[in-house]
Scaffold this motif. Sequence first.
Motif, PDB file in Angstrom:
ATOM      1  N   GLU A 100       0.828  -1.204   0.000  1.00  0.00           N
ATOM      2  CA  GLU A 100       0.000   0.000   0.000  1.00  0.00           C
ATOM      3  C   GLU A 100       0.863   1.255   0.000  1.00  0.00           C
ATOM      4  OE1 GLU A 100      -2.817  -0.048   3.223  1.00  0.00           O
ATOM      5  OE2 GLU A 100      -3.576  -2.025   2.638  1.00  0.00           O
ATOM      6  N   MET A 101       1.922   1.251   0.799  1.00  0.00           N
ATOM      7  CA  MET A 101       2.818   2.409   0.851  1.00  0.00           C
ATOM      8  C   MET A 101       3.504   2.621  -0.493  1.00  0.00           C
ATOM      9  SD  MET A 101       4.434   1.818   4.653  1.00  0.00           S
ATOM     10  CE  MET A 101       5.861   2.796   4.303  1.00  0.00           C
ATOM     11  N   GLN A 102       3.952   1.542  -1.116  1.00  0.00           N
ATOM     12  CA  GLN A 102       4.619   1.655  -2.412  1.00  0.00           C
ATOM     13  C   GLN A 102       3.651   2.166  -3.485  1.00  0.00           C
ATOM     14  OE1 GLN A 102       7.950   1.212  -3.142  1.00  0.00           O
ATOM     15  NE2 GLN A 102       8.065   1.226  -0.925  1.00  0.00           N
ATOM     16  N   GLU A 103       2.431   1.660  -3.464  1.00  0.00           N
ATOM     17  CA  GLU A 103       1.431   2.112  -4.429  1.00  0.00           C
ATOM     18  C   GLU A 103       1.109   3.590  -4.214  1.00  0.00           C
ATOM     19  OE1 GLU A 103      -0.863   2.391  -7.615  1.00  0.00           O
ATOM     20  OE2 GLU A 103       0.405   0.670  -7.125  1.00  0.00           O
ATOM     21  N   HIS A 104       0.977   4.002  -2.961  1.00  0.00           N
ATOM     22  CA  HIS A 104       0.712   5.415  -2.669  1.00  0.00           C
ATOM     23  C   HIS A 104       1.873   6.284  -3.162  1.00  0.00           C
ATOM     24  CE1 HIS A 104      -0.736   8.983  -0.653  1.00  0.00           C
ATOM     25  NE2 HIS A 104       0.448   9.130  -0.088  1.00  0.00           N
ATOM     26  N   ALA A 105       3.097   5.847  -2.919  1.00  0.00           N
ATOM     27  CA  ALA A 105       4.260   6.614  -3.382  1.00  0.00           C
ATOM     28  C   ALA A 105       4.292   6.683  -4.908  1.00  0.00           C
ATOM     29  CB  ALA A 105       5.546   5.982  -2.851  1.00  0.00           C
ATOM     30  N   ALA A 106       3.954   5.586  -5.576  1.00  0.00           N
ATOM     31  CA  ALA A 106       3.940   5.587  -7.040  1.00  0.00           C
ATOM     32  C   ALA A 106       2.849   6.513  -7.570  1.00  0.00           C
ATOM     33  CB  ALA A 106       3.737   4.161  -7.557  1.00  0.00           C
ATOM     34  N   GLU A 107       1.671   6.470  -6.936  1.00  0.00           N
ATOM     35  CA  GLU A 107       0.583   7.371  -7.343  1.00  0.00           C
ATOM     36  C   GLU A 107       0.985   8.828  -7.159  1.00  0.00           C
ATOM     37  OE1 GLU A 107      -2.945   6.349  -5.196  1.00  0.00           O
ATOM     38  OE2 GLU A 107      -3.034   4.348  -6.090  1.00  0.00           O
ATOM     39  N   GLU A 108       1.621   9.128  -6.041  1.00  0.00           N
ATOM     40  CA  GLU A 108       2.072  10.493  -5.777  1.00  0.00           C
ATOM     41  C   GLU A 108       3.116  10.924  -6.802  1.00  0.00           C
ATOM     42  OE1 GLU A 108       2.196  14.171  -3.768  1.00  0.00           O
ATOM     43  OE2 GLU A 108       0.737  12.546  -3.774  1.00  0.00           O
ATOM     44  N   ALA A 109       4.034  10.027  -7.148  1.00  0.00           N
ATOM     45  CA  ALA A 109       5.059  10.353  -8.144  1.00  0.00           C
ATOM     46  C   ALA A 109       4.427  10.606  -9.514  1.00  0.00           C
ATOM     47  CB  ALA A 109       6.089   9.226  -8.221  1.00  0.00           C
ATOM     48  N   ARG A 110       3.434   9.792  -9.887  1.00  0.00           N
ATOM     49  CA  ARG A 110       2.744  10.006 -11.167  1.00  0.00           C
ATOM     50  C   ARG A 110       1.979  11.323 -11.153  1.00  0.00           C
ATOM     51  NH1 ARG A 110       2.028   4.376 -10.696  1.00  0.00           N
ATOM     52  NH2 ARG A 110      -0.004   4.617  -9.679  1.00  0.00           N
ATOM     53  N   ARG A 111       1.313  11.603 -10.031  1.00  0.00           N
ATOM     54  CA  ARG A 111       0.514  12.824  -9.909  1.00  0.00           C
ATOM     55  C   ARG A 111       1.383  14.074 -10.008  1.00  0.00           C
ATOM     56  NH1 ARG A 111      -0.909  16.437  -6.383  1.00  0.00           N
ATOM     57  NH2 ARG A 111       0.158  15.565  -4.597  1.00  0.00           N
ATOM     58  N   THR A 112       2.563  14.033  -9.405  1.00  0.00           N
ATOM     59  CA  THR A 112       3.429  15.213  -9.382  1.00  0.00           C
ATOM     60  C   THR A 112       4.462  15.218 -10.498  1.00  0.00           C
ATOM     61  OG1 THR A 112       4.968  14.124  -7.861  1.00  0.00           O
ATOM     62  CG2 THR A 112       3.189  15.439  -6.878  1.00  0.00           C
ATOM     63  N   GLY A 113       4.501  14.138 -11.284  1.00  0.00           N
ATOM     64  CA  GLY A 113       5.459  14.073 -12.387  1.00  0.00           C
ATOM     65  C   GLY A 113       6.887  13.833 -11.932  1.00  0.00           C
ATOM     66  N   THR A 114       7.058  13.187 -10.804  1.00  0.00           N
ATOM     67  CA  THR A 114       8.410  12.942 -10.282  1.00  0.00           C
ATOM     68  C   THR A 114       8.726  11.452 -10.216  1.00  0.00           C
ATOM     69  OG1 THR A 114       7.575  12.937  -8.015  1.00  0.00           O
ATOM     70  CG2 THR A 114       8.399  15.037  -8.883  1.00  0.00           C
ATOM     71  N   ASP A 115       8.169  10.676 -11.148  1.00  0.00           N
ATOM     72  CA  ASP A 115       8.341   9.229 -11.068  1.00  0.00           C
ATOM     73  C   ASP A 115       9.604   8.721 -11.758  1.00  0.00           C
ATOM     74  OD1 ASP A 115       7.577   9.594 -13.681  1.00  0.00           O
ATOM     75  OD2 ASP A 115       5.893   8.187 -13.607  1.00  0.00           O
ATOM     76  N   ASP A 116      10.405   9.600 -12.365  1.00  0.00           N
ATOM     77  CA  ASP A 116      11.677   9.221 -12.990  1.00  0.00           C
ATOM     78  C   ASP A 116      11.522   8.120 -14.030  1.00  0.00           C
ATOM     79  OD1 ASP A 116      13.106  11.087 -11.526  1.00  0.00           O
ATOM     80  OD2 ASP A 116      13.515   9.660  -9.905  1.00  0.00           O
ATOM     81  N   GLN A 117      10.408   8.095 -14.741  1.00  0.00           N
ATOM     82  CA  GLN A 117      10.209   7.112 -15.799  1.00  0.00           C
ATOM     83  C   GLN A 117       9.936   7.855 -17.087  1.00  0.00           C
ATOM     84  OE1 GLN A 117       7.336   4.159 -14.785  1.00  0.00           O
ATOM     85  NE2 GLN A 117       8.551   3.376 -13.097  1.00  0.00           N
ATOM     86  N   ASP A 118      10.337   7.207 -18.204  1.00  0.00           N
ATOM     87  CA  ASP A 118      10.053   7.806 -19.497  1.00  0.00           C
ATOM     88  C   ASP A 118       8.613   7.458 -19.919  1.00  0.00           C
ATOM     89  OD1 ASP A 118      10.078   5.186 -20.417  1.00  0.00           O
ATOM     90  OD2 ASP A 118      12.058   5.330 -21.310  1.00  0.00           O
ATOM     91  N   TRP A 119       8.254   7.800 -21.132  1.00  0.00           N
ATOM     92  CA  TRP A 119       6.885   7.578 -21.617  1.00  0.00           C
ATOM     93  C   TRP A 119       6.469   6.116 -21.609  1.00  0.00           C
ATOM     94  CZ3 TRP A 119       3.282  11.124 -23.460  1.00  0.00           C
ATOM     95  CH2 TRP A 119       3.709  12.436 -23.449  1.00  0.00           C
ATOM     96  N   TRP A 120       7.430   5.207 -21.675  1.00  0.00           N
ATOM     97  CA  TRP A 120       7.135   3.781 -21.780  1.00  0.00           C
ATOM     98  C   TRP A 120       7.223   3.073 -20.423  1.00  0.00           C
ATOM     99  CZ3 TRP A 120       9.895   6.607 -25.264  1.00  0.00           C
ATOM    100  CH2 TRP A 120       9.332   6.751 -26.511  1.00  0.00           C
ATOM    101  N   GLY A 121       7.384   3.848 -19.332  1.00  0.00           N
ATOM    102  CA  GLY A 121       7.411   3.268 -18.010  1.00  0.00           C
ATOM    103  C   GLY A 121       8.760   2.717 -17.592  1.00  0.00           C
ATOM    104  N   ARG A 122       9.815   3.059 -18.350  1.00  0.00           N
ATOM    105  CA  ARG A 122      11.165   2.591 -17.993  1.00  0.00           C
ATOM    106  C   ARG A 122      11.880   3.667 -17.180  1.00  0.00           C
ATOM    107  NH1 ARG A 122      12.388   1.151 -24.106  1.00  0.00           N
ATOM    108  NH2 ARG A 122      12.259   3.395 -24.050  1.00  0.00           N
ATOM    109  N   GLY A 123      12.580   3.221 -16.150  1.00  0.00           N
ATOM    110  CA  GLY A 123      13.355   4.167 -15.335  1.00  0.00           C
ATOM    111  C   GLY A 123      14.602   4.603 -16.058  1.00  0.00           C
TER     112      GLY A 123
END
Length: 127
Positions: A103-126
């Motif tokens: 749950e914590m990891q999913e919340h962090a991933a959602e927050e990163a996607r929401r704020t644009g700080t997920d460090d992934q390119d358009w295809w989901g690769r880091g």
Amino acid sequence: MSVDYCADVVLGTPGTAPVIAGVNYRRRPYTAAGLRFAFSAMHEQSRALDRDLHAARLAMVQFPQPPKKRPRYASVTFADNLDLIDYRQLAQMAAGTNELWDEMQEHAAEEARRTGTDDQDWWGRGD
């Protein structure tokens, strides 16, 4: 994911019970509840699986941070006479912890996607 609470070694000298040791390198030692959990997991990962190790003593070697910059020394605690947690309860505790972690990891991933700080390119690769 797998966590080991004991080393892959059994220590002993002739005429004494063997010792299965775990090592906690953190500066803060385990709490009483943490030790009980670790010793219970060590028991399940060793003594419960091998009849030859049934009489082995469980030990936890820790290196707590002493006050005022004194040197760190090993502290050894044995599980003698400790009421261990049974396998079923250990499994439930681990499953609950894993659910919280997911749950914590999913919340962090959602927050990163929401704020644009997920460090992934358009295809989901880091990077």
